[in-house]
Design an enzyme around this catalytic site. Structure first.
Site, short mmCIF file in Angstrom:
data_model
loop_
_atom_site.label_atom_id
_atom_site.label_comp_id
_atom_site.label_asym_id
_atom_site.label_seq_id
_atom_site.Cartn_x
_atom_site.Cartn_y
_atom_site.Cartn_z
N SER A 1 13.64 -19.55 19.88
CA SER A 1 14.54 -18.48 19.49
C SER A 1 14.26 -18.15 18.03
O SER A 1 14.19 -19.04 17.19
CB SER A 1 15.99 -18.93 19.68
OG SER A 1 16.88 -17.85 19.55
N GLU A 2 14.04 -16.87 17.74
CA GLU A 2 13.57 -16.47 16.41
C GLU A 2 14.47 -16.93 15.27
O GLU A 2 14.00 -17.08 14.14
CB GLU A 2 13.42 -14.94 16.34
CG GLU A 2 14.74 -14.21 16.41
CD GLU A 2 14.60 -12.69 16.44
OE1 GLU A 2 13.52 -12.19 16.75
OE2 GLU A 2 15.60 -12.03 16.13
N ASN A 3 15.75 -17.15 15.55
CA ASN A 3 16.68 -17.51 14.47
C ASN A 3 16.57 -18.97 14.05
O ASN A 3 17.30 -19.40 13.16
CB ASN A 3 18.12 -17.14 14.83
CG ASN A 3 18.57 -17.75 16.14
OD1 ASN A 3 17.88 -17.66 17.15
ND2 ASN A 3 19.74 -18.36 16.15
#
Lengths: 238, 221
Positions: free
Chosen positions: B46-48
Site C-alpha cells: 500500500s503506497e502509504n
C-alpha cells in the site's frame, strides 16, 4: 539535558506565524498532529500559509463535520497555497480555488516524498522519471492560475528524467507512537508516511506522541532526536 | 452475461503469481485478490507505507493502519511498515511485480491517462504516476467503453492516442476489459483473448485504436 523538549499543544500552536510554510505529516490525516491542529484552528489571526501535505485531509463530511487532519485548517481558510499529491477528497479546496483564494501545486506522491527528503538532507534536488509525459508535472503548473515553473529535463543513459527541487518548510508537525525525552521518535503503523521525512526539513519541528518514555533503544529509533525540537504529549485518549 | 467488473477482476487475478508483490488501485483492482487461486498468495503493498496489507478486521479497526483510500485495514504476518520515501523507492525502484489500476484512457502505445478530467474534477495524481513508471507489469483494468451518465452515450477508452492529460508515457503492458485482454507490443495493441459474448467486429468497433487480431484465444468468463 538542561531543558525539556515537552510543550503543550497550545504552546506548539503559538510557534506558527502567518505566511509560514507548514510541513504537515499525515496521509488522509493518518499521522497528522491532530491536537496541535485543533489548537491552530482556534487562531483567527493565522492565515496566508503554505500547506505541504500528501493531501488536504477530509473536508466537511458526515463523519467529520469540521473536517479531519489538514482539512480542518483548510476549512478555516488558513492557507493561500497547497503543495500536495491529491486534493480530490476535500471539496473545500476546489471551492477556494474557484473563489480565487487558494492555489495548488500537484506533485506526484513519490516526488513529494523525495523533495522533502532532499530539503532535509541537504540535497540540491532529486532526479526522477516520474512525471515525464505529463505536461502539468513537467511544467510545474500551478492550479488554477496555470502559472508555470518548467522543470529541467535530463537525459541520462538514454532515459528521460525531471529535476525536482527540494521543498523546505518553516515548521513541521506530525504524530508518532512514542518519543523519549531526547526527542528520539518511534512511529507505529501507517502514521509514519511523510512525518518521518518532514522532521528534517524545517527548523522548527514538532512531534505529537501517545507516550513519552525515558530512553528508546537506539536500534529502534525511526527519527533521531537531534532534529526534533518540540514534543507534544497527546492528552486525548484514543 | 456475467457482471463486467467480475469478469475483469477474475481475469486479472490470473496475471498474479505466488509471491508477487502487487499494488492495487482503488475500486475495481481491489476486487482482484478475491479471485486468486488458493495456491497463489500475493504480498499487497500500500503506497502509504507498508507491505502485507490485509482487510479491515471487524471489531479491531485501527486508525493507525489504513489503506491508500484512507480506511482501516490490517497488516498480515510478514508485512513491514516504512515511510513514504521508502514506499515509493519500492515502487519506483522496480520492486513491485504488478500494478493493477484503472484508466480513463489508454492508447495503443501504452500511454495512460487516469488522474484528471480538465474542467471537471482535479483529484490529483497521488501515487499513480510513480506506480506506472516503476512496476514491472502494469495492468489496466477497466470497462471497455465509458458511459455518459446523463445521455447514456458510450465512447471508446482504448484510443490511438490519449487526449486527456497523461499519467505516464508508454508504460502500460496489458489492458483487461470485459471484452478482452490486450497486450501492448512494439507492433501495436494485440487482442490476445476475447470474451465470446462479443464478436471480434463488435470489439474492434468499441475500440478506437487498431487492434491486431490474429486468432485470439477465448477468455474464460
Amino acid at each position: 539535558m538542561s531543558s525539556s523538549k515537552v510543550i503543550s499543544a497550545s504552546d506548539a500552536a503559538k510557534l506558527f506565524k502567518s505566511g509560514m510554510t507548514f510541513l504537515c505529516g499525515g496521509f488522509v490525516g493518518c499521522g497528522a498532529a491532530h491536537e496541535v491542529i485543533d489548537e491552530l484552528i482556534k487562531r483567527d489571526d493565522l492565515k496566508d500559509m503554505t500547506l505541504v501535505c500528501n493531501d488536504g485531509g477530509f473536508g466537511h463530511t458526515e463523519e467529520y463535520p469540521d473536517g479531519y487532519g489538514s482539512g480542518k485548517m483548510i476549512i478555516k481558510k488558513q492557507f493561500k497555497h497547497i503543495i500536495a499529491s491529491h486534493i480530490g477528497i476535500n471539496k473545500e479546496i476546489k471551492n477556494q480555488m474557484d473563489e480565487g483564494t487558494l492555489t495548488v501545486e500537484l506533485v506526484p506522491q513519490g516526488s513529494l516524498a523525495e523533495r522533502l527528503r532532499a530539503a532535509g538532507f541537504g540535497l540540491g534536488g532529486v532526479i526522477t522519471p516520474t512525471g515525464i509525459g505529463s505536461t502539468l508535472v513537467e511544467n510545474g503548473t500551478i492550479l488554477p492560475t496555470n502559472e508555470e515553473h518548467k522543470k529541467q529535463k535530463l537525459n541520462i543513459n538514454g532515459k528521460e528524467y525531471l529535476l525536482e527541487l527540494p521543498i523546505p518548510g518553516d515548521i513541521a508537525a506530525c504524530s508518532a507512537k512514542r518519543a523519549d525525552k531526547f526527542g528520539n521518535v518511534q512511529f507505529h503503523g501507517t502514521t509514519r508516511n511523510f512525518g518521518d521525512l518532514m522532521l528534517y526539513a524545517a527548523p522548527i519541528t514538532i512531534v505529537e506522541v501517545e507516550e513519552l518514555v525515558d530512553c528508546l533503544d537506539p536500534d529502534l529509533v525511526h527519527v533521531p532526536g537531534v532534529v526534533v525540537k518540540h514534543i507534544v504529549v497527546k492528552q486525548k485518549k484514543k | 452475461m456475467g457482471n463486467a467488473k467480475e469478469i475483469i477482476a477474475k481475469r486479472a487475478a490470473k496475471e498474479l503469481h505466488d509471491g508477487d508483490v502487487v499494488n492495487l488501485g482503488i475500486g475495481l483492482p481491489t476486487m482482484v485478490t478475491s479471485y486468486l487461486d488458493p495456491s497463489v498468495t500475493v504480498i499487497v503493498q500500500s503506497e502509504n507505507g507498508y507491505t502485507g496489507m490485509g482487510p479491515k478486521i471487524e471489531g479491531k479497526e485501527s486508525w493507525d493502519i489504513i489503506d491508500a483510500g484512507g480506511w482501516p485495514a490490517s497488516i498480515k504476518e510478514g508485512g513491514a511498515f516504512f515511510n513514504s520515501a521508502t514506499s515509493f523507492g519500492i515502487i519506483r525502484g522496480g520492486h513491485v511485480d504488478a500494478s493493477i489500476l484503472g484508466g480513463l484512457e489508454v492508447d495503443e502505445e501504452g500511454s495512460i491517462a487516469n488522474w484528471i478530467v480538465p474542467g471537471k474534477s482535479i483529484p490529483g495524481m497521488g501515487g499513480a504516476m510513480d506506480l506506472v513508471v516503476g512496476a514491472k507489469n502494469v495492468i489496466v483494468t477497466m470497462e471497455h467503453m465509458s458511459t455518459n451518465k446523463k445521455t447514456g452515450e458510450k465512447k471508446p477508452k482504448i484510443l490511438k492516442k490519449c487526449t486527456l492529460p497523461l499519467t505516464a508515457l508508454k508504460q502500460v503492458n496489458m489492458i483487461i476489459t470485459e471484452m478482452g485482454v490486450m497486450r501492448v507490443t512494439d507492433k501495436g495493441l494485440v487482442l490476445e483473448e476475447y470474451n465470446p459474448e462479443y464478436t471480434l467486429d463488435e470489439i474492434q468497433a468499441a475500440t478506437e485504436a487498431k487492434l491486431i487480431i490474429n486468432n485470439p484465444k477465448k477468455m474464460e468468463i
